[in-house]
Write a protein that holds these residues in place. Structure first.
Motif, mmCIF file in Angstrom:
data_model
loop_
_atom_site.group_PDB
_atom_site.id
_atom_site.type_symbol
_atom_site.label_atom_id
_atom_site.label_comp_id
_atom_site.label_asym_id
_atom_site.label_seq_id
_atom_site.Cartn_x
_atom_site.Cartn_y
_atom_site.Cartn_z
ATOM 1 N N ILE A 289 0.840 -1.203 0.000
ATOM 2 C CA ILE A 289 0.000 0.000 0.000
ATOM 3 C C ILE A 289 0.874 1.251 0.000
ATOM 4 O O ILE A 289 0.618 2.209 -0.746
ATOM 5 C CB ILE A 289 -0.952 0.012 1.210
ATOM 6 N N ARG A 290 1.909 1.231 0.816
ATOM 7 C CA ARG A 290 2.808 2.388 0.881
ATOM 8 C C ARG A 290 3.437 2.662 -0.486
ATOM 9 O O ARG A 290 3.502 3.809 -0.937
ATOM 10 C CB ARG A 290 3.894 2.141 1.924
ATOM 11 N N LYS A 291 3.892 1.633 -1.143
ATOM 12 C CA LYS A 291 4.507 1.791 -2.464
ATOM 13 C C LYS A 291 3.492 2.319 -3.473
ATOM 14 O O LYS A 291 3.810 3.183 -4.303
ATOM 15 C CB LYS A 291 5.072 0.452 -2.939
ATOM 16 N N LEU A 292 2.256 1.808 -3.406
ATOM 17 C CA LEU A 292 1.196 2.253 -4.305
ATOM 18 C C LEU A 292 0.935 3.745 -4.129
ATOM 19 O O LEU A 292 0.837 4.498 -5.109
ATOM 20 C CB LEU A 292 -0.082 1.459 -4.032
ATOM 21 N N VAL A 293 0.821 4.169 -2.873
ATOM 22 C CA VAL A 293 0.561 5.581 -2.583
ATOM 23 C C VAL A 293 1.727 6.453 -3.028
ATOM 24 O O VAL A 293 1.530 7.491 -3.686
ATOM 25 C CB VAL A 293 0.278 5.786 -1.079
ATOM 26 N N MET A 294 2.937 6.052 -2.711
ATOM 27 C CA MET A 294 4.105 6.858 -3.059
ATOM 28 C C MET A 294 4.291 6.962 -4.571
ATOM 29 O O MET A 294 4.678 8.025 -5.085
ATOM 30 C CB MET A 294 5.363 6.269 -2.412
ATOM 31 N N ASN A 295 3.996 5.900 -5.300
ATOM 32 C CA ASN A 295 4.083 5.960 -6.765
ATOM 33 C C ASN A 295 3.059 6.940 -7.333
ATOM 34 O O ASN A 295 3.339 7.662 -8.295
ATOM 35 C CB ASN A 295 3.874 4.572 -7.377
ATOM 36 N N GLY A 296 1.862 6.964 -6.733
ATOM 37 C CA GLY A 296 0.851 7.918 -7.168
ATOM 38 C C GLY A 296 1.275 9.350 -6.894
ATOM 39 O O GLY A 296 1.131 10.230 -7.749
ATOM 40 N N PHE A 297 1.812 9.590 -5.691
ATOM 41 C CA PHE A 297 2.282 10.937 -5.354
ATOM 42 C C PHE A 297 3.450 11.348 -6.247
ATOM 43 O O PHE A 297 3.564 12.524 -6.631
ATOM 44 C CB PHE A 297 2.695 10.988 -3.885
ATOM 45 N N LYS A 298 4.315 10.405 -6.564
ATOM 46 C CA LYS A 298 5.446 10.704 -7.464
ATOM 47 C C LYS A 298 4.935 11.203 -8.811
ATOM 48 O O LYS A 298 5.454 12.189 -9.366
ATOM 49 C CB LYS A 298 6.299 9.450 -7.650
ATOM 50 N N LYS A 299 3.899 10.560 -9.353
ATOM 51 C CA LYS A 299 3.328 10.992 -10.628
ATOM 52 C C LYS A 299 2.678 12.371 -10.490
ATOM 53 O O LYS A 299 2.779 13.195 -11.399
ATOM 54 C CB LYS A 299 2.302 9.967 -11.118
ATOM 55 N N PHE A 300 2.011 12.603 -9.362
ATOM 56 C CA PHE A 300 1.351 13.897 -9.194
ATOM 57 C C PHE A 300 2.369 15.030 -9.172
ATOM 58 O O PHE A 300 2.167 16.066 -9.810
ATOM 59 C CB PHE A 300 0.515 13.919 -7.910
ATOM 60 N N PHE A 301 3.455 14.840 -8.455
ATOM 61 C CA PHE A 301 4.486 15.884 -8.429
ATOM 62 C C PHE A 301 5.103 16.066 -9.808
ATOM 63 O O PHE A 301 5.391 17.198 -10.219
ATOM 64 C CB PHE A 301 5.561 15.546 -7.390
ATOM 65 N N LEU A 302 5.303 14.968 -10.523
ATOM 66 C CA LEU A 302 5.905 15.058 -11.855
ATOM 67 C C LEU A 302 5.005 15.796 -12.831
ATOM 68 O O LEU A 302 5.460 16.701 -13.550
ATOM 69 C CB LEU A 302 6.201 13.644 -12.380
ATOM 70 N N TYR A 303 3.726 15.434 -12.878
ATOM 71 C CA TYR A 303 2.801 16.000 -13.863
ATOM 72 C C TYR A 303 2.219 17.343 -13.437
ATOM 73 O O TYR A 303 1.761 18.117 -14.276
ATOM 74 C CB TYR A 303 1.655 15.026 -14.137
ATOM 75 N N HIS A 304 2.222 17.611 -12.138
ATOM 76 C CA HIS A 304 1.582 18.823 -11.646
ATOM 77 C C HIS A 304 2.578 19.778 -10.989
ATOM 78 O O HIS A 304 3.004 20.747 -11.598
ATOM 79 C CB HIS A 304 0.458 18.467 -10.665
ATOM 80 N N VAL A 305 2.957 19.507 -9.762
ATOM 81 C CA VAL A 305 3.720 20.475 -8.972
ATOM 82 C C VAL A 305 4.994 20.934 -9.679
ATOM 83 O O VAL A 305 5.219 22.139 -9.866
ATOM 84 C CB VAL A 305 4.066 19.892 -7.589
ATOM 85 N N LEU A 306 5.839 19.994 -10.090
ATOM 86 C CA LEU A 306 7.114 20.356 -10.697
ATOM 87 C C LEU A 306 6.948 20.933 -12.098
ATOM 88 O O LEU A 306 7.799 21.671 -12.582
ATOM 89 C CB LEU A 306 8.041 19.129 -10.749
#
Length: 285
Positions: free
Chosen positions: A212-229
């Motif tokens: 679950i932790r890996k699933l969540v972190m992978n999702g957050f990684k994509k969000f930062f890549l496509y959005h924040v950064l």
């Protein structure tokens, strides 16, 4: 009387205030996203609230910030439904939820503002107007790291047998995972995004599990890549997150932010109280 609404796809929070800034009532309804709910159902959801029914003729202004309102067509649909329901209203403002998120967090300062709830979105606010990376195209192809995003991955991993057996067993105990039930919720019933997001609580209850932790972190990684950064702003630009996923997985979200060399300024679970304060300030001015 002024009515302010913060509308996600799952639920809408409503608060009414008078011209003296006194709160008259607050209530909640099911979500009013015209992209995933029929016009008839939208009307029915308004009528389901006894408070909205009681005060419907006394509302003079409405400020509605909601999911799925980033383009003109759903705005027109919802505006017309609100106009028909609140028949004495003189002013109706219908805007995308990301603008409400800005008012609830950044107020007048420059900032990156993000939503992570049933759906996901982001913008850069320059103090006067917002700029989004791209139009939000919803739960099927976008919404990285949202509740519905994680729901899709859980269901897919369950059927492809790509999750640990103990997590799969726990999912089977908590949800009806027969294919016909899943397909009915995804392809026949209103609010398939809400159904997908309903799996988020399960993730939170098992967040210490490595899968679950890996699933969540992978999702957050994509969000930062496509959005924040993707906004390419300086590292000291304030960053705000709004929504249940951001709030309940806040530690993991801050961990991902740190990996990307940025710091989250604030996380707000429900923006409605901040929105009310914003509109009270407008009444003063």
């Amino acid at each position: 009387m002024i009515l302010v609404a913060d509308g996600g796809s799952t639920k809408v929070d409503w608060v009414a205030i008078d011209n003296d800034k006194n709160e008259i009532f607050r209530t909640s309804t099911l979500g009013l996203n015209p992209n995933v709910v029929s016009s008839l159902e939208l009307q029915s959801r308004l009528e389901s609230s006894s408070e909205l029914m009681e005060y419907r003729t006394l509302i003079s202004e409405i400020y509605f910030y909601g999911a799925g309102l980033g383009t003109s067509s759903p705005k027109i649909i919802l505006n017309e439904i609100l106009k028909n329901f609140f028949q004495n209203t003189k002013k109706i403002t219908v805007e995308e939820d990301i603008l409400g998120a800005v008012y609830a967090s950044a107020k007048n300062e420059k900032a990156i503002v993000c939503i992570l709830g049933t759906g996901a979105n982001s913008c850069y606010y320059n103090g006067e107007s917002i700029t989004c990376i791209a139009p939000s195209l919803g739960y099927i192809i976008m919404d990285e790291a949202s509740g519905n995003y994680f729901g899709k991955r859980l269901i897919r991993d369950f059927f492809y047998k790509k999750m640990p057996s103990e997590i799969a067993a726990a999912m089977s105990d908590e949800f009806d995972l027969t294919p016909d039930v899943i397909k009915s919720n995804l392809y026949k019933i209103d609010n398939p995004n809400k159904y997908l997001a309903s799996f988020a609580k399960f993730m939170f209850n098992h967040q210490n599990d490595s899968y679950i932790r890996k699933l969540v972190m992978n999702g957050f990684k994509k969000f930062f890549l496509y959005h924040v950064l993707n906004y390419k702003k300086s590292k000291d630009t304030p960053i705000y997150f709004i929504g249940s996923i951001a709030f309940y997985f806040g530690d993991l979200l801050r961990e991902e932010a740190k990996k990307n060399g940025v710091q989250i300024t604030g996380i707000i679970a429900k923006p409605i109280d901040n929105l009310i304060e914003y509109h009270k300030e407008i009444l003063v001015s």
